[in-house]
Motif scaffolding. Structure first.
Motif, PDB file in Angstrom:
ATOM      1  N   SER A  46      16.547   4.051  -2.533  1.00 56.43           N
ATOM      2  CA  SER A  46      16.643   4.728  -1.244  1.00 56.43           C
ATOM      3  C   SER A  46      16.181   3.779  -0.135  1.00 56.43           C
ATOM      4  CB  SER A  46      15.808   6.017  -1.235  1.00 56.43           C
ATOM      5  OG  SER A  46      14.460   5.738  -1.548  1.00 56.43           O
ATOM      6  N   THR A  47      16.496   4.155   1.085  1.00 52.29           N
ATOM      7  CA  THR A  47      16.161   3.342   2.248  1.00 52.29           C
ATOM      8  C   THR A  47      14.725   3.600   2.683  1.00 52.29           C
ATOM      9  OG1 THR A  47      18.461   3.399   2.952  1.00 52.29           O
ATOM     10  CG2 THR A  47      16.840   2.824   4.629  1.00 52.29           C
ATOM     11  N   HIS A  48      14.020   2.523   2.990  1.00 55.53           N
ATOM     12  CA  HIS A  48      12.630   2.614   3.438  1.00 55.53           C
ATOM     13  C   HIS A  48      12.415   1.688   4.618  1.00 55.53           C
ATOM     14  CE1 HIS A  48      11.028   4.860  -0.040  1.00 55.53           C
ATOM     15  NE2 HIS A  48      12.097   4.348  -0.627  1.00 55.53           N
ATOM     16  N   ASN A  49      11.510   2.086   5.509  1.00 57.49           N
ATOM     17  CA  ASN A  49      11.072   1.182   6.563  1.00 57.49           C
ATOM     18  C   ASN A  49      10.209   0.102   5.938  1.00 57.49           C
ATOM     19  OD1 ASN A  49      12.316   2.435   8.723  1.00 57.49           O
ATOM     20  ND2 ASN A  49      10.571   3.735   9.191  1.00 57.49           N
ATOM     21  N   PRO A  95      -2.602 -12.817   2.617  1.00 58.06           N
ATOM     22  CA  PRO A  95      -2.798 -12.525   4.037  1.00 58.06           C
ATOM     23  C   PRO A  95      -2.058 -11.315   4.595  1.00 58.06           C
ATOM     24  CG  PRO A  95      -1.232 -14.315   3.792  1.00 58.06           C
ATOM     25  CD  PRO A  95      -1.728 -13.980   2.404  1.00 58.06           C
ATOM     26  N   VAL A  96      -1.170 -10.714   3.806  1.00 56.51           N
ATOM     27  CA  VAL A  96      -0.287  -9.690   4.370  1.00 56.51           C
ATOM     28  C   VAL A  96      -0.277  -8.432   3.498  1.00 56.51           C
ATOM     29  CG1 VAL A  96       2.088  -9.189   5.084  1.00 56.51           C
ATOM     30  CG2 VAL A  96       1.169 -11.472   5.401  1.00 56.51           C
ATOM     31  N   LEU A  97      -0.214  -7.282   4.171  1.00 55.26           N
ATOM     32  CA  LEU A  97      -0.110  -5.971   3.525  1.00 55.26           C
ATOM     33  C   LEU A  97       1.173  -5.303   4.011  1.00 55.26           C
ATOM     34  CD1 LEU A  97      -1.435  -3.611   1.879  1.00 55.26           C
ATOM     35  CD2 LEU A  97      -2.526  -2.929   4.042  1.00 55.26           C
ATOM     36  N   TYR A  98       1.973  -4.794   3.079  1.00 55.73           N
ATOM     37  CA  TYR A  98       3.212  -4.094   3.411  1.00 55.73           C
ATOM     38  C   TYR A  98       3.105  -2.617   3.055  1.00 55.73           C
ATOM     39  CZ  TYR A  98       5.577  -8.559   4.025  1.00 55.73           C
ATOM     40  OH  TYR A  98       5.955  -9.791   4.476  1.00 55.73           O
ATOM     41  N   ALA A  99       3.840  -1.797   3.791  1.00 62.30           N
ATOM     42  CA  ALA A  99       4.017  -0.383   3.474  1.00 62.30           C
ATOM     43  C   ALA A  99       5.504  -0.080   3.643  1.00 62.30           C
ATOM     44  CB  ALA A  99       3.176   0.502   4.383  1.00 62.30           C
ATOM     45  N   TYR A 100       6.021   0.812   2.803  1.00 63.42           N
ATOM     46  CA  TYR A 100       7.460   1.087   2.784  1.00 63.42           C
ATOM     47  C   TYR A 100       7.754   2.590   2.827  1.00 63.42           C
ATOM     48  CZ  TYR A 100       7.476  -3.729   1.006  1.00 63.42           C
ATOM     49  OH  TYR A 100       7.283  -5.071   0.823  1.00 63.42           O
ATOM     50  N   PRO A 101       7.349   3.304   3.859  1.00 61.68           N
ATOM     51  CA  PRO A 101       7.669   4.733   3.900  1.00 61.68           C
ATOM     52  C   PRO A 101       9.146   4.979   4.223  1.00 61.68           C
ATOM     53  CG  PRO A 101       6.550   4.081   5.911  1.00 61.68           C
ATOM     54  CD  PRO A 101       6.542   2.872   5.000  1.00 61.68           C
ATOM     55  N   THR A 149       0.836  -1.191   0.000  1.00 62.30           N
ATOM     56  CA  THR A 149       0.000   0.000   0.000  1.00 62.30           C
ATOM     57  C   THR A 149       0.872   1.242   0.000  1.00 62.30           C
ATOM     58  OG1 THR A 149      -1.839   1.164   1.076  1.00 62.30           O
ATOM     59  CG2 THR A 149      -0.230   0.126   2.534  1.00 62.30           C
ATOM     60  N   GLY A 150       0.306   2.317  -0.485  1.00 62.50           N
ATOM     61  CA  GLY A 150       0.973   3.607  -0.463  1.00 62.50           C
ATOM     62  C   GLY A 150      -0.062   4.711  -0.576  1.00 62.50           C
ATOM     63  N   TRP A 151       0.295   5.898  -0.102  1.00 61.45           N
ATOM     64  CA  TRP A 151      -0.640   7.028  -0.107  1.00 61.45           C
ATOM     65  C   TRP A 151       0.128   8.320  -0.223  1.00 61.45           C
ATOM     66  CZ3 TRP A 151      -0.333   3.481   3.951  1.00 61.45           C
ATOM     67  CH2 TRP A 151       0.487   3.864   5.000  1.00 61.45           C
ATOM     68  N   GLU A 152      -0.575   9.336  -0.643  1.00 61.34           N
ATOM     69  CA  GLU A 152      -0.051  10.700  -0.705  1.00 61.34           C
ATOM     70  C   GLU A 152      -1.162  11.632  -0.264  1.00 61.34           C
ATOM     71  OE1 GLU A 152       2.764  12.437  -3.832  1.00 61.34           O
ATOM     72  OE2 GLU A 152       1.717  10.806  -4.874  1.00 61.34           O
ATOM     73  N   SER A 158       3.758   9.213   7.529  1.00 65.53           N
ATOM     74  CA  SER A 158       3.425   7.874   7.020  1.00 65.53           C
ATOM     75  C   SER A 158       3.816   6.775   7.997  1.00 65.53           C
ATOM     76  CB  SER A 158       4.097   7.637   5.664  1.00 65.53           C
ATOM     77  OG  SER A 158       3.445   8.389   4.665  1.00 65.53           O
ATOM     78  N   ASN A 159       4.955   6.941   8.677  1.00 66.63           N
ATOM     79  CA  ASN A 159       5.320   5.957   9.696  1.00 66.63           C
ATOM     80  C   ASN A 159       4.330   5.978  10.852  1.00 66.63           C
ATOM     81  OD1 ASN A 159       7.948   4.554   8.956  1.00 66.63           O
ATOM     82  ND2 ASN A 159       8.424   6.690   8.515  1.00 66.63           N
ATOM     83  N   GLY A 160       3.823   7.157  11.195  1.00 70.24           N
ATOM     84  CA  GLY A 160       2.808   7.267  12.238  1.00 70.24           C
ATOM     85  C   GLY A 160       1.514   6.574  11.851  1.00 70.24           C
ATOM     86  N   ILE A 161       1.132   6.678  10.582  1.00 71.56           N
ATOM     87  CA  ILE A 161      -0.070   5.988  10.101  1.00 71.56           C
ATOM     88  C   ILE A 161       0.120   4.483  10.242  1.00 71.56           C
ATOM     89  CG2 ILE A 161      -1.408   5.425   8.028  1.00 71.56           C
ATOM     90  CD1 ILE A 161      -1.013   8.402   7.182  1.00 71.56           C
TER      91      ILE A 161
END
Length: 145
Positions: free
Chosen positions: A135-138, A97-103, A65-68, A110-113
């Motif tokens: 680039s580096t992402h969580n 079964p799994v959803l990832y996010a990479y902020p 997932t991603g958002w702006e 975004s990390n707070g979300i």
């Protein structure tokens, strides 16, 4: 959405050709359980977008997932609400079964979300996004079951 401020965590603004290409792809992202891109509205105006799409993570099928959110709409809980609605929607149709996010680690909003929605922080990794920009992402993971 394509300003230096808006794209500071996403490799910078894109040229017109890339914007047109992204828009064309997003028009095909309306396959519940596969991928969707949705507008985020507040106060009668579109203030962002959010979506999910199928991906592979560590060899397993999953979603990303991603958002702006426009900078003028930050800090009002709009992104958290939109992300929660997306997770609720995806849980109804999910094939994986799994959803990832990479902020970016520097993207506090975004990390707070991710934290607020119950994603688990697995660590950090280098990713290419957009194409040609590494680039580096969580790495955040949410169990959809």
């Amino acid at each position: 959405m394509n300003t230096p401020e808006q794209k500071r965590y996403l490799g910078g603004p894109e040229n017109a050709e890339k914007v047109d290409d992204r828009h064309a792809r997003y028009l095909t992202y309306h396959l519940p359980g596969g991928s969707e891109m949705l507008r985020i509205a507040a106060d009668g105006m579109v203030v962002g977008s959010i979506g999910y799409w199928e991906t592979t993570h560590d060899g397993a099928q999953a979603y990303e997932t991603g958002w702006e959110i426009l900078a003028a709409a930050h800090g009002r809980g709009i992104g958290s609400q939109a992300a929660q609605m997306l997770v609720d929607r995806l849980r109804l149709v999910a094939r994986h079964p799994v959803l990832y996010a990479y902020p970016s680690p520097d993207n506090a909003g975004s990390n707070g979300i991710c934290r607020k929605l119950g994603f688990e922080l697995l660590g950090v990794g280098d990713f290419e996004y957009p194409k040609g920009v590494v680039s580096t992402h969580n790495i955040w993971r949410l169990d959809l079951r």
